[in-house]
Scaffold this active site. Structure first.
Site, PDB file in Angstrom:
ATOM      1  N   ILE A 139      -7.648  -1.084   0.498  1.00  0.00           N
ATOM      2  CA  ILE A 139      -8.554  -0.854  -0.628  1.00  0.00           C
ATOM      3  C   ILE A 139      -9.330  -2.103  -1.030  1.00  0.00           C
ATOM      4  O   ILE A 139     -10.049  -2.087  -2.011  1.00  0.00           O
ATOM      5  CB  ILE A 139      -7.816  -0.269  -1.857  1.00  0.00           C
ATOM      6  N   GLU A 140      -9.169  -3.172  -0.285  1.00  0.00           N
ATOM      7  CA  GLU A 140     -10.000  -4.351  -0.580  1.00  0.00           C
ATOM      8  C   GLU A 140     -11.210  -4.376   0.364  1.00  0.00           C
ATOM      9  O   GLU A 140     -12.279  -3.909   0.021  1.00  0.00           O
ATOM     10  CB  GLU A 140      -9.162  -5.628  -0.521  1.00  0.00           C
ATOM     11  N   MET A 141     -11.031  -4.880   1.568  1.00  0.00           N
ATOM     12  CA  MET A 141     -12.170  -4.866   2.483  1.00  0.00           C
ATOM     13  C   MET A 141     -12.010  -3.789   3.563  1.00  0.00           C
ATOM     14  O   MET A 141     -12.967  -3.451   4.254  1.00  0.00           O
ATOM     15  CB  MET A 141     -12.386  -6.260   3.069  1.00  0.00           C
TER      16      MET A 141
END
Lengths: 382, 569
Positions: free
Chosen positions: B278-280
């Site tokens: 869910i970050e990059m």
């Protein structure tokens, strides 16, 4: 008292109960799976599971299998916890020792599974006042497991134990627990140094509470109580494992600080016929362990403050803890747990609050340090 | 903020482009784009760029903030850093169908925007022209305006984005710990200009993400003190994690990375967000390498810098090298400590004294000339996540999960994506004394890295101080150093005045604006203030354990001569 609303901790405890109920509902197979997984992680780390979130009894039972052949085979192993040396002041004077005591209560209440009983190691109060002792009784009242009380000199010398005995009963007693004979001693008697000096009770208490004074006498179990101990043990077979709880160490460590029991040798002689004797003592507020002949000694941690090691007399087997971080009131303080093995020997877990827990195995002491040397305590997170 | 003065008023800083000017330009550009979209293509996305975000704790507001910052990013990054060429908005993947989709999604997700939608619809009804002509006309007007806006913003951006704030910093800053610096540069990753340039390019590389839209600077934006100024950070597809983005500034000096220290080095750190779903959102190191290789130019650069083609470790090395250029000293406090008595005001000097005395701040946020970082980099439970974490059941759950695998990426997922985030350092060490513990953060440039704490739960410095003042939030694992402090209102004001002097010159204007906003808010809104608890009059609940409690520190004015007023040096 104002209406009590639920603290954060209380809520945690209730949630925890919820989880435990859920755990009990698990079927045997999935439960064992969880147990095996956590135990596996512990083994991988090279540690005995020394903290509350691992299912300790089961993990230890697996370890014990090989060692339960000698001694009282067939007796169930059990665990008890301790809280010691809380040194409570009235709460308007001092908050930090109250925090320490409460933290210890939370710790033992979080143990899973719960210990068979919790030993309180003495020095509940700082100056023996009724307020201090009653505060202590309130705090210890929150402990879920049964409590076994022991007296310390800070509880005693204001009124020579009147209030303490009123709250907690006689200071020396014995009981049987799962095949182990447990003796609780009152080991902090002193010879009368106060009458001749015309001291008030407060002066007497203050003198005993101090270190490095030449006025007070050394602690002793005393003639009368040694007689009682002899009689108490008379009916106990010498193969029975013996657990002795005493506030002062039942040996001579450092005289100036009264880390000392003057009639230690005589007490040790009474215990000599028994194969397996473990003495658990308070008073010294530090990681401290020793082996003298058949007797293994473990010192308990304080919840209030750590003492430095004395300049001489430290038992060679003791693995020292580092100097405490003065900023962190909890550092080098803590509580702990004893695992009484099926063979009646006792492994001790020092639950140092801000460091990694340390397990000291009976085999380490009994082998005179040849095996199972515990690692020095570390600040894991530095 | 009367206390920031001295160094900041010097000629050098006057020559720098004023952040305010840049902000205005960006605002204008974004407004034009928004206006164009409004007219021609869609219902508008409201572009409140630069709007101060006050009620950070409500979820809709968080989304609004996220939308704002996403829009601001759209404008801010029209030029690929290091490339030196203009890349129009419409060709850089921005204004693409994906962007339109995102705008539409924003509209749906943020109910507050419905009002605007209704207004727009109503306006449309009042217009005399109807049907396809109107739409076509609007599209044309819209497109023309977009092109115009693109030109404007690209021009501005070419001069300023990622701009001087993203540049490697000079080491000739007052207070720069040169010796410490020489120790923290790893032998196997020395600083070279080419590597730093490559790292910077990667830092701003949107292509290094699952959807091609998220780069490191989304959460570590130079214009926001290398943070995102959000409570917790937003990654791809608008997903929020559980942790507040720590600043890159001075991160090179930290002995561990992340709030829980789960990475030992900046190199290790850089590898994790790229792969976090869910970050990059890149699926694997191999995919990340493939993505970078596919962008023209990178292979050559890697060959030049590392002597071989792109690989994941070297990507992390380059990014870490760039991050190690982000040092932030030269603050009024540094000048004060260097001997300039007039660099900070009397209120800040009183604050410095409280910082070292009654406030006990120095115990963890230590400062000394060798290590002037305001952190000892240890881990403490100060009760932040005790608000919302049930530690014991959570710890059990985490242990069970980690038993089946505890690679850094497993821990990363628990920390970023689950409620076990609140366990902090425990996820790494599995020791009960680390439950709810998080690393002590440095204090420099606090006024551009708000909100505070690992979950961004405190929007102002006053709230943060109130939290400490009342002795944190009680929980079984609270650190032994966290006790009620008995600080008065004026003592807290002095402490904030002191903290404000830890602002580096490049952020001075921004910090002043934030200080004013926080000050204003602190006069009326103090949800964390609990004077009774702070003064020891209220304590743990339990039978007979209500307050009062003793042990509160002495009043600052009882201490005789204030040592801080004797001056630095």
């Amino acid at each position: 008292m104002a209406a009590r609303h639920k603290s954060v901790e209380t809520k945690f405890m209730e949630e925890r109960e919820e989880v435990l109920r859920g755990l009990r509902g698990l079927d045997r197979r999935s439960f064992l799976k969880v147990v095996a997984a956590t135990a596996g992680a512990v083994m991988a780390k090279g540690l005995i599971a020394p903290h509350s979130f691992q299912l300790v009894t089961i993990a230890n039972a697996a370890v014990e299998k090989g060692t339960s052949t000698n001694g009282m085979a067939g007796q169930p192993p059990f665990t008890f916890a301790y809280i010691s040396d809380t040194h409570l002041y009235e709460r308007t004077l001092n908050q930090r020792f109250i925090r320490g005591a409460l933290k210890a209560v939370e710790d033992v209440n979080a143990l899973d599974p719960q210990p068979d009983f919790v030993l309180f190691g003495g020095d509940l109060a700082q100056l023996g006042t009724a307020e201090e002792l009653e505060l202590g009784q309130q705090i210890l009242g929150e402990v879920k497991a049964p409590i076994k009380m022991m007296v310390g000199e800070h509880d005693w010398f204001l009124d020579m134990g009147d209030k303490w005995q009123e709250l907690f009963g006689p200071p020396n007693y014995s009981f049987e627990w799962k095949g182990v004979h447990v003796v609780v001693l009152m080991s902090v008697h002193e010879k009368d140094f106060w009458t001749a000096r015309k001291m008030t009770p407060q002066q007497r208490m203050g003198t005993v509470a101090g270190l490095d004074n030449g006025i007070q006498s050394r602690f002793e179990v005393g003639d009368e109580e040694r007689e009682w101990l002899k009689n108490d043990l008379a009916k106990v077979p010498t193969t029975t494992p013996i657990l002795v709880f005493s506030h002062s160490p039942l040996y001579k460590y450092y005289r100036n600080w009264n880390f000392w029991t003057d009639d230690a040798e005589q007490v040790q002689a009474i215990l000599r016929p028994y194969d397996k004797v473990t003495v658990i003592h308070g008073h010294t507020h530090q990681m401290l362990f020793n082996q003298i002949a058949n007797i293994s000694f473990y010192g308990m941690l304080s919840t209030a403050w750590p003492w430095p090691y004395a300049p001489q007399g430290l038992p060679a087997l003791t693995v020292q803890m580092n100097r405490a971080d003065p900023f962190d009131q909890f550092d080098a303080c803590g509580n702990g747990r004893m695992n009484v093995r099926a063979d009646g020997l006792v492994d001790k877990i020092y639950n140092l609050w801000d460091r990694n827990p340390v397990t000291v195995k009976a085999d380490y002491l009994r082998s005179r340090g040849k095996t199972y040397r515990p690692p020095a305590p570390q600040f894991a997170t530095y | 903020m009367a206390t920031i003065r001295g160094s900041a008023d010097n000629a050098a800083s006057a020559l720098r482009p004023k952040p305010r000017l840049k902000n205005l330009a960006r605002r204008a550009a974004v407004f034009t784009v928004g206006f164009a979209l409004h007219l021609g293509l869609f219902w508008p996305a409201r572009n409140g760029l630069g709007t101060r975000t006050d009620a950070l704790d409500s979820a809709p507001t968080r989304r609004l903030v996220a939308n704002q910052r996403r829009n601001s990013k759209r404008c801010a990054n029209t030029v690929r850093p290091g490339a030196g060429a203009l890349v129009p908005v419409t060709s850089g993947g921005r204004g693409s169908p994906h962007d339109r989709y995102r705008l539409r999604m924003n509209r749906v997700r943020f109910s507050g925007r419905r009002k605007v939608c209704v207004t727009a619809a109503r306006t449309a009804r009042h217009e005399p022209i109807t049907g396809a002509n109107m739409i076509r006309g609007r599209i044309w007007i819209g497109l023309i305006l977009i092109v115009a806006a693109t030109g404007i913003s690209a021009l501005i951006a070419s001069a300023q984005e990622p701009g001087p704030l993203a540049d490697p910093k000079s080491q000739s800053q007052v207070g720069f710990p040169a010796e410490l610096y020489s120790w923290v540069i790893p032998a196997d990753n020395p600083q070279t200009p080419a590597k730093i340039a490559l790292g910077k390019q990667l830092f701003f590389e949107d292509g290094l993400s699952g959807d091609g839209k998220v780069s490191c600077d989304q959460c570590h934006g130079p214009a926001k003190g290398f943070t995102d100024q959000l409570p917790t950070s937003m990654g791809i597809h608008g997903q929020f994690g559980q942790r507040n983005a720590p600043t890159i500034l001075n991160a090179l000096f930290s002995t561990t990375q992340f709030w829980d220290g789960r990475a030992a080095t900046l190199e290790d750190q850089a590898k994790q967000p790229i792969l976090n779903p869910i970050e990059m959102g890149v699926k694997s190191p191999q995919e990340a390498v493939a993505k970078i290789k596919a962008i023209p130019g990178y292979s050559d650069q890697f060959l030049k810098v590392f002597g071989h083609d792109v690989n994941y470790d070297d990507m992390a090395r380059a990014i870490a090298s760039y991050e190690r250029t982000q040092i932030a000293f030269d603050t009024p406090f540094d000048h004060y400590m260097a001997g300039d008595q007039s660099a900070i005001g009397d209120d800040a000097k009183r604050g410095w004294s409280i910082f070292n005395g009654k406030g006990r701040c120095m115990s963890c946020h230590g400062w000394n000339p060798t290590q002037p970082l305001f952190s000892e980099f240890k881990f403490h439970n100060i009760g932040v996540s005790a608000h919302k974490s049930d530690f014991v059941p959570l710890a059990r759950k985490a242990l069970a999960l980690l038993a089946s695998g505890s690679t850094p990426l497993d821990i990363d997922k628990l920390a970023i994506q689950t409620d076990m985030s609140g366990l902090g350092r425990f996820l790494v060490t599995k020791q009960p004394h680390d439950i709810g513990s998080f690393r002590t953060m440095g204090l420099r440039n606090l006024l551009v890295t708000q909100p505070y704490f690992h979950d961004g739960s405190q929007p102002t410095l006053w709230d943060t101080l109130d939290h400490y003042n009342k002795g944190g939030v009680q929980n079984p694992y609270l650190d032994g150093g966290i006790v009620p402090l008995g600080l008065s209102e004026s003592e807290e004001d002095d402490l904030v005045a002191f903290l404000a002097t830890l602002t580096s010159p490049e952020y001075e204007a921004m910090a002043k604006e934030e200080y004013d906003a926080q000050f204003k808010r602190s006069r009326t809104d103090r949800p964390q203030r609990d004077t009774e608890a702070a003064m020891g009059l209220k304590g743990r609940n339990g039978p007979g354990l209500g307050g009062p409690f003793g042990d509160i520190g002495p009043d600052q004015d009882q201490m005789g001569e204030n040592p801080a007023l004797l001056g630095g040096d």
